[in-house]
Scaffold this motif. Structure first.
Motif, PDB file in Angstrom:
ATOM      1  N   ALA A   1      33.120  56.056  19.832  1.00 51.51           N
ATOM      2  CA  ALA A   1      31.827  55.510  19.405  1.00 51.51           C
ATOM      3  C   ALA A   1      31.917  54.795  18.065  1.00 51.51           C
ATOM      4  O   ALA A   1      31.044  53.992  17.722  1.00 51.51           O
ATOM      5  CB  ALA A   1      30.780  56.619  19.337  1.00 51.51           C
ATOM      6  N   ALA A   2      32.966  55.083  17.299  1.00 51.45           N
ATOM      7  CA  ALA A   2      33.154  54.404  16.014  1.00 51.45           C
ATOM      8  C   ALA A   2      33.757  53.016  16.186  1.00 51.45           C
ATOM      9  O   ALA A   2      33.758  52.218  15.245  1.00 51.45           O
ATOM     10  CB  ALA A   2      34.043  55.250  15.102  1.00 51.45           C
ATOM     11  N   LEU A   3      34.264  52.723  17.402  1.00 58.87           N
ATOM     12  CA  LEU A   3      34.896  51.430  17.651  1.00 58.87           C
ATOM     13  C   LEU A   3      33.870  50.326  17.864  1.00 58.87           C
ATOM     14  O   LEU A   3      32.773  50.557  18.378  1.00 58.87           O
ATOM     15  CB  LEU A   3      35.783  51.507  18.896  1.00 58.87           C
ATOM     16  N   ARG A   4      34.268  49.129  17.513  1.00 59.70           N
ATOM     17  CA  ARG A   4      33.494  47.948  17.876  1.00 59.70           C
ATOM     18  C   ARG A   4      33.631  47.711  19.385  1.00 59.70           C
ATOM     19  O   ARG A   4      34.397  48.401  20.068  1.00 59.70           O
ATOM     20  CB  ARG A   4      33.987  46.732  17.086  1.00 59.70           C
TER      21      ARG A   4
ATOM     22  N   ASP B   1      37.604  48.241  14.019  1.00 64.49           N
ATOM     23  CA  ASP B   1      38.487  47.590  14.992  1.00 64.49           C
ATOM     24  C   ASP B   1      39.489  48.571  15.579  1.00 64.49           C
ATOM     25  O   ASP B   1      39.880  48.458  16.741  1.00 64.49           O
ATOM     26  CB  ASP B   1      39.265  46.447  14.319  1.00 64.49           C
ATOM     27  N   VAL B   2      39.925  49.513  14.755  1.00 59.50           N
ATOM     28  CA  VAL B   2      40.937  50.488  15.156  1.00 59.50           C
ATOM     29  C   VAL B   2      40.530  51.851  14.611  1.00 59.50           C
ATOM     30  O   VAL B   2      40.101  51.962  13.459  1.00 59.50           O
ATOM     31  CB  VAL B   2      42.335  50.109  14.610  1.00 59.50           C
ATOM     32  N   VAL B   3      40.653  52.881  15.449  1.00 61.82           N
ATOM     33  CA  VAL B   3      40.403  54.249  14.997  1.00 61.82           C
ATOM     34  C   VAL B   3      41.649  55.079  15.249  1.00 61.82           C
ATOM     35  O   VAL B   3      42.198  55.085  16.354  1.00 61.82           O
ATOM     36  CB  VAL B   3      39.200  54.877  15.729  1.00 61.82           C
TER      37      VAL B   3
ATOM     38  N   ALA C   1      43.514  38.521  18.193  1.00 60.75           N
ATOM     39  CA  ALA C   1      42.298  38.386  18.995  1.00 60.75           C
ATOM     40  C   ALA C   1      41.066  38.097  18.139  1.00 60.75           C
ATOM     41  O   ALA C   1      40.185  37.333  18.538  1.00 60.75           O
ATOM     42  CB  ALA C   1      42.068  39.656  19.821  1.00 60.75           C
ATOM     43  N   THR C   2      41.012  38.708  16.951  1.00 64.04           N
ATOM     44  CA  THR C   2      39.838  38.546  16.091  1.00 64.04           C
ATOM     45  C   THR C   2      39.939  37.338  15.174  1.00 64.04           C
ATOM     46  O   THR C   2      38.923  36.833  14.693  1.00 64.04           O
ATOM     47  CB  THR C   2      39.631  39.791  15.205  1.00 64.04           C
ATOM     48  N   GLY C   3      41.167  36.893  14.911  1.00 60.27           N
ATOM     49  CA  GLY C   3      41.356  35.816  13.952  1.00 60.27           C
ATOM     50  C   GLY C   3      41.191  36.279  12.520  1.00 60.27           C
ATOM     51  O   GLY C   3      41.145  35.469  11.591  1.00 60.27           O
ATOM     52  N   ARG C   4      41.119  37.617  12.333  1.00 60.83           N
ATOM     53  CA  ARG C   4      40.973  38.188  10.990  1.00 60.83           C
ATOM     54  C   ARG C   4      42.267  38.891  10.593  1.00 60.83           C
ATOM     55  O   ARG C   4      42.746  39.752  11.327  1.00 60.83           O
ATOM     56  CB  ARG C   4      39.813  39.187  10.955  1.00 60.83           C
ATOM     57  N   GLN C   5      42.801  38.538   9.435  1.00 61.16           N
ATOM     58  CA  GLN C   5      44.022  39.186   8.962  1.00 61.16           C
ATOM     59  C   GLN C   5      43.762  40.622   8.526  1.00 61.16           C
ATOM     60  O   GLN C   5      44.645  41.483   8.611  1.00 61.16           O
ATOM     61  CB  GLN C   5      44.626  38.392   7.803  1.00 61.16           C
ATOM     62  N   ALA C   6      42.546  40.891   8.055  1.00 55.78           N
ATOM     63  CA  ALA C   6      42.188  42.235   7.595  1.00 55.78           C
ATOM     64  C   ALA C   6      41.273  42.901   8.608  1.00 55.78           C
ATOM     65  O   ALA C   6      40.158  42.436   8.863  1.00 55.78           O
ATOM     66  CB  ALA C   6      41.500  42.163   6.236  1.00 55.78           C
ATOM     67  N   LEU C   7      41.754  43.973   9.199  1.00 50.31           N
ATOM     68  CA  LEU C   7      40.955  44.742  10.155  1.00 50.31           C
ATOM     69  C   LEU C   7      40.303  45.924   9.452  1.00 50.31           C
ATOM     70  O   LEU C   7      40.737  46.367   8.396  1.00 50.31           O
ATOM     71  CB  LEU C   7      41.853  45.259  11.276  1.00 50.31           C
ATOM     72  N   ASP C   8      39.237  46.431  10.066  1.00 51.19           N
ATOM     73  CA  ASP C   8      38.587  47.648   9.576  1.00 51.19           C
ATOM     74  C   ASP C   8      39.123  48.825  10.386  1.00 51.19           C
ATOM     75  O   ASP C   8      38.956  48.879  11.613  1.00 51.19           O
ATOM     76  CB  ASP C   8      37.070  47.543   9.731  1.00 51.19           C
ATOM     77  N   VAL C   9      39.778  49.757   9.692  1.00 48.40           N
ATOM     78  CA  VAL C   9      40.446  50.878  10.337  1.00 48.40           C
ATOM     79  C   VAL C   9      39.800  52.179   9.875  1.00 48.40           C
ATOM     80  O   VAL C   9      39.554  52.374   8.678  1.00 48.40           O
ATOM     81  CB  VAL C   9      41.949  50.904   9.997  1.00 48.40           C
TER      82      VAL C   9
END
Length: 256
Positions: A128-131, A105-107, A30-38
């Motif tokens: 609240a920490a989620l985008r 992106d993920v918590v 969905a984001t087109g980003r291989q690296a997510l912020d977790v």
């Protein structure tokens, strides 16, 4: 996602990893980003964080224990992912004293709600920490699993106590401060504004089957893993699972 755990320990986490992998794959697409912020709240020594970093994601672990964070740092270094894992000391109550609001992106909120003073606040902070588009992975102790385990061990009074106690505790010696039903967890997730994407029972059978049987009977471990996976999604087994896993998704994500 290849399971990072030893085979015996995989019984306790296989279902969660499978659900989490699917959620991560969907977010990457969905984001087109291989690296997510977790964000991994209560992530301890990195049982989930380090394998996630091996996949290329950036993981921030918040944990109140300095010893756990030291072990996390060592484990991340050994796995050669130290550049993608950051550990910070803190807890769910003061989460935004140490991490960014709306930055992930993920918590992951695994094994946290049992110990916080206010579970609803803990879930609200995680959300609240989620985008704007994001996923919450929530794992907590299940009430029914504890009742069943005490009964099968012959501790019938303790089983009844856990069943009737508001926090699901079987007595003063119970090491778990609070347990939940699937309905309670889904209500917390929905109350924080997320849609419930999936509910799974975790360790439905694994804690009840004698370890010697799994370790010595040829093929038993694999067969038990397949049984756990088959039962995990069935609501009938949620009420006897040792843990419950709820996947919460933002409205945008749920509708994708």
């Amino acid at each position: 996602m290849s399971d990072p755990m030893r085979p015996r320990a995989a019984l306790r986490t296989a279902v969660v990893w499978e659900v989490l992998q699917d959620a991560l794959d969907r977010r990457v697409k969905a984001t087109g980003r291989q690296a997510l912020d977790v964000l991994d709240t209560g992530g301890g020594s990195g049982n989930f964080a380090v394998p996630l970093a091996r996949l290329g994601h950036r993981v921030t672990v918040v944990d109140p224990s300095p010893n756990a964070l030291f072990a996390l740092e060592r484990r991340a270094a050994e796995a050669e992912v130290a550049d993608r894992v950051k550990g910070v000391q803190g807890d769910a109550h003061g989460l935004f004293d140490v991490v960014e609001r709306g930055g992930y992106d993920v918590v992951l909120c695994h094994g946290v709600l049992e110990y916080v003073d206010d579970p609803a606040e803990g879930v609200r902070n995680a959300v609240a920490a989620l985008r704007a588009e994001g996923v919450l992975s929530l794992l907590a102790a299940g009430l029914g699993g504890a009742v069943l385990a005490r009964a099968l061990a012959g501790h019938f009074k303790e089983a009844k106590q856990a069943l009737q106690d508001p926090d699901g505790r079987w007595g003063q010696g119970d090491p778990v401060p609070r347990r939940f039903t699937a309905e309670q967890l889904t209500a917390l997730v929905e109350g924080a504004g997320l849609a419930v994407g999936a509910v799974h029972g975790v360790r439905v059978f694994a804690d009840l089957v004698p370890g010697v049987l799994v370790d010595t009977e040829p093929g038993a471990l694999e067969a038990l893993l397949k049984l756990e996976e088959a039962a995990a999604e069935l609501p009938a087994f949620h009420s006897v699972a040792t843990q419950l896993h709820v996947l919460g998704e933002t409205g945008e994500t749920a509708g994708a």
